[in-house]
Design an enzyme around this catalytic site. Structure first.
Site, PDB file in Angstrom:
ATOM      1  CE1 TYR A  55      11.233   5.026 -20.104  1.00 32.37           C
ATOM      2  CE2 TYR A  55      10.852   6.944 -18.712  1.00 32.37           C
ATOM      3  CZ  TYR A  55      10.373   5.826 -19.374  1.00 32.37           C
ATOM      4  OH  TYR A  55       9.033   5.525 -19.335  1.00 32.37           O
ATOM      5  NE  ARG A 101       2.104  13.787 -10.834  1.00 28.38           N
ATOM      6  CZ  ARG A 101       1.293  13.926 -11.877  1.00 28.38           C
ATOM      7  NH1 ARG A 101       0.649  15.064 -12.059  1.00 28.38           N
ATOM      8  NH2 ARG A 101       1.155  12.941 -12.742  1.00 28.38           N
ATOM      9  NE  ARG A 140       6.842   1.178 -15.443  1.00 28.72           N
ATOM     10  CZ  ARG A 140       6.291   1.874 -16.443  1.00 28.72           C
ATOM     11  NH1 ARG A 140       5.153   2.489 -16.272  1.00 28.72           N
ATOM     12  NH2 ARG A 140       6.908   1.947 -17.594  1.00 28.72           N
ATOM     13  CG  PHE A 153      -0.119  22.437 -28.116  1.00 33.90           C
ATOM     14  CD1 PHE A 153      -1.007  21.424 -27.786  1.00 33.90           C
ATOM     15  CD2 PHE A 153       1.143  22.100 -28.563  1.00 33.90           C
ATOM     16  CE1 PHE A 153      -0.627  20.095 -27.899  1.00 33.90           C
ATOM     17  CE2 PHE A 153       1.527  20.779 -28.678  1.00 33.90           C
ATOM     18  CZ  PHE A 153       0.643  19.774 -28.344  1.00 33.90           C
TER      19      PHE A 153
HETATM   20  C1  PS7 Z   1       5.505  21.274 -26.981  1.00 37.11           C
HETATM   21  C2  PS7 Z   1       7.814  21.298 -28.072  1.00 37.11           C
HETATM   22  C3  PS7 Z   1       1.661  14.495 -28.988  1.00 37.11           C
HETATM   23  C4  PS7 Z   1       0.555  16.406 -27.723  1.00 37.11           C
HETATM   24  C5  PS7 Z   1       4.245  17.267 -24.886  1.00 37.11           C
HETATM   25  C6  PS7 Z   1       1.057  10.646 -24.766  1.00 37.11           C
HETATM   26  C7  PS7 Z   1       3.579  13.682 -20.954  1.00 37.11           C
HETATM   27  C8  PS7 Z   1       2.894   9.486 -21.709  1.00 37.11           C
HETATM   28  O1  PS7 Z   1       1.042  10.053 -17.271  1.00 37.11           O
HETATM   29  O2  PS7 Z   1       5.127   8.122 -16.523  1.00 37.11           O
HETATM   30  O3  PS7 Z   1       2.416   9.120 -15.440  1.00 37.11           O
HETATM   31  O4  PS7 Z   1       1.337   7.577 -17.058  1.00 37.11           O
HETATM   32  O5  PS7 Z   1       4.058   6.792 -18.379  1.00 37.11           O
HETATM   33  C9  PS7 Z   1       7.356  19.797 -26.248  1.00 37.11           C
HETATM   34  C10 PS7 Z   1       1.600  14.623 -26.509  1.00 37.11           C
HETATM   35  C11 PS7 Z   1       6.102  15.856 -24.065  1.00 37.11           C
HETATM   36  C12 PS7 Z   1       3.517  11.037 -24.714  1.00 37.11           C
HETATM   37  C13 PS7 Z   1       5.291  12.064 -21.836  1.00 37.11           C
HETATM   38  C14 PS7 Z   1       6.535  19.128 -25.270  1.00 37.11           C
HETATM   39  C15 PS7 Z   1       2.128  13.312 -26.382  1.00 37.11           C
HETATM   40  C16 PS7 Z   1       5.162  14.920 -23.443  1.00 37.11           C
HETATM   41  C17 PS7 Z   1       3.777   9.631 -24.536  1.00 37.11           C
HETATM   42  C18 PS7 Z   1       6.747  17.705 -25.451  1.00 37.11           C
HETATM   43  C19 PS7 Z   1       2.127  12.981 -24.944  1.00 37.11           C
HETATM   44  C20 PS7 Z   1       5.715  14.457 -22.184  1.00 37.11           C
HETATM   45  C21 PS7 Z   1       5.346   8.617 -20.276  1.00 37.11           C
HETATM   46  C22 PS7 Z   1       4.737   9.347 -23.415  1.00 37.11           C
HETATM   47  O6  PS7 Z   1       5.358   8.903 -18.856  1.00 37.11           O
HETATM   48  O7  PS7 Z   1       3.209   9.053 -17.823  1.00 37.11           O
HETATM   49  C23 PS7 Z   1       6.892  20.746 -27.064  1.00 37.11           C
HETATM   50  C24 PS7 Z   1       1.296  15.125 -27.690  1.00 37.11           C
HETATM   51  C25 PS7 Z   1       5.695  16.909 -24.752  1.00 37.11           C
HETATM   52  C26 PS7 Z   1       2.294  11.512 -24.798  1.00 37.11           C
HETATM   53  C27 PS7 Z   1       4.859  13.321 -21.660  1.00 37.11           C
HETATM   54  C28 PS7 Z   1       4.631  10.908 -21.354  1.00 37.11           C
HETATM   55  C29 PS7 Z   1       5.349   9.728 -21.162  1.00 37.11           C
HETATM   56  C30 PS7 Z   1       4.279   9.831 -22.070  1.00 37.11           C
HETATM   57  P1  PS7 Z   1       1.925   8.927 -16.824  1.00 37.11           P
HETATM   58  P2  PS7 Z   1       4.455   8.119 -17.848  1.00 37.11           P
HETATM   59 MN    MN Z   2       5.011   5.197 -19.478  1.00 41.60          MN
HETATM   60 MN    MN Z   3       1.002   9.372 -13.471  1.00 35.49          MN
HETATM   61 MN    MN Z   4       1.554   5.530 -14.778  1.00 31.57          MN
END
Ligand code: PS7
Ligand code: MN
Ligand code: MN
Ligand code: MN
Ligand code: MN
Ligand code: MN
Length: 359
Positions: free
Chosen positions: A152, A199, A209, A269
């Site tokens: 996942y 968290r 969930r 970044f």
């Molecule tokens: C830098 C090699 C395309 C910049 C950044 C939107 C955050 C939201 O917040 O539990 O509790 O609601 O639903 C690796 C970012 C991984 C992803 C995933 C780093 C896109 C991002 C969509 C790789 C960020 C990890 C869902 C899916 O969790 O969140 C490098 C850019 C990175 C987004 C994150 C998040 C997943 C997510 P919340 P959820």
């Molecule tokens: Mn999600």
């Molecule tokens: Mn959250």
């Molecule tokens: Mn959420």
């Protein structure tokens, strides 16, 4: 530091940057500082995935509506004028989907090579999210094994690591050798996502969930809900320490990945979210509040981390060392994971010492 010339931006691009600010706390600042070559592509990549996640997270959307949107999102990206009014009124980023046509409009204009990468990741992530949305519906235990959990996290974050790395390389801002170590970009995403899942346990429970794998929590309690009962405080803390240990094992890969990033804006970044993640892991460690509310690092701590993570690898390693030591100090000898946590902290500190010997 470069600046965007907003007077030359079309209204749709302005609106995209407006949504970037509105939908992300930590990412918006670092994306806006990216090298001009990747600024817009990464902003759009973010908005696309944020849109996809807004569909995934909406527990008021019936599965028969949710699943096709998740599975077809890569095609939606190229449908002129596409918007979505399906989200419930309380979904925090619903407006992004209501006006998603601005993202589609700008997506058309970026280089085909960037579009291909974003489409490919969107397709694989959307299908992975749909697989797990199905699971939650038909199987009340949700994520069972650690392998389910890591798969996942691969779909929702490891793939982001892959997509971003491919964008950096395509844009000439990272060494193509990074693509030959897929486990490093995977760990970059896994670390962020696992910390988010640790968290968010209470917030996710309130949405019905569950992302903590049964294979871990069932060693401590019989039912997932029992983790939240005050009388099970010690057991819940033990389960959380095993989750934290699992995440911690990704830290050395993350530092190794960062060592391969030479361009300063890309380094910042990549590094800032990782520093925030290790700090978040430390406040979650041995902290029973995670079972009651959303635990967050303070604004001041976040600012401090921003400054320390935008210089060089050595300072980021110092940040990691600081939080590893705090975790080490909080480690409880009565916790069944005590020894393994102690070893994981020691091993990561040694790894840092091998890159930057302290004398
Ligand atoms: C830098 C090699 C395309 C910049 C950044 C939107 C955050 C939201 O917040 O539990 O509790 O609601 O639903 C690796 C970012 C991984 C992803 C995933 C780093 C896109 C991002 C969509 C790789 C960020 C990890 C869902 C899916 O969790 O969140 C490098 C850019 C990175 C987004 C994150 C998040 C997943 C997510 P919340 P959820
Ligand atoms: Mn999600
Ligand atoms: Mn959250
Ligand atoms: Mn959420
Ligand atoms: Mn989300
Ligand atoms: Mn979450």
């Amino acid at each position: 530091v470069h600046e965007r010339d907003e007077s030359k931006e079309p209204a749709s691009l302005k609106r995209c940057f407006f949504f970037l600010d509105k939908t992300s706390r930590s990412f918006s600042a670092v994306i806006k500082e990216l090298h001009p070559e990747l600024l817009v592509p990464v902003c759009l990549f973010y908005l696309v995935l944020r849109g996809l996640d807004t569909i995934e997270d909406d527990m008021t959307l019936p599965l028969e509506k949710k699943e096709p949107i998740l599975r077809n999102f890569q095609d939606i990206l190229e449908q002129d004028g596409w918007t979505c009014n399906e989200n419930g009124p309380n979904e925090k980023d619903r407006q992004l989907l209501v006006e998603f046509n601005v993202v589609v409009e700008e997506f058309k204009k970026i280089k085909p090579a960037y579009r291909t990468i974003i489409k490919d990741i969107t397709k694989r992530m959307g299908n992975g999210m749909a697989d797990y949305a199905n699971n939650a519906e038909h199987n009340t235990n949700g994520v069972n094994t650690i392998a389910d959990y890591e798969l996942y996290c691969h779909y929702v974050a490891g793939l982001v690591g892959e997509g971003l790395t491919r964008l950096f390389v395509e844009g000439g801002l990272a060494n193509a050798a990074l693509l030959k170590r897929p486990e490093l970009m995977e760990s970059m995403g896994q670390f962020l996502q696992q910390v988010n899942i640790i968290r968010d346990i209470k917030e996710d429970l309130d949405d019905k969930r569950r992302f903590w794998p049964k294979q871990i929590w069932s060693k401590y309690v019989n039912n997932f809900e029992d983790l939240f009962k005050p009388e099970n405080k010690q057991l819940a803390l033990s389960a959380s320490s095993e989750m934290i240990l699992t995440a911690l094992s990704r830290a050395d890969d993350c530092l190794y990945y960062l060592a391969g990033i030479k361009e300063q804006s890309v380094f910042n970044f990549c590094a800032i979210p990782q520093s925030m993640a290790i700090a978040t892991l430390e406040i979650c460690f041995q902290n029973h509040d995670i079972f009651k509310k959303n635990v967050k690092i303070t604004k001041g701590e976040a600012c401090q981390l921003m400054i320390e993570s935008t210089q060089n690898l050595q300072l980021v390693c110092d940040v990691f060392k600081k939080y590893l030591r705090k975790i080490h100090q909080k480690n409880n000898p009565h916790d069944p994971n005590f020894l393994r946590i102690s070893m994981a902290c020691g091993k990561t500190e040694q790894f840092i010492e091998s890159i930057f010997p302290s004398q």
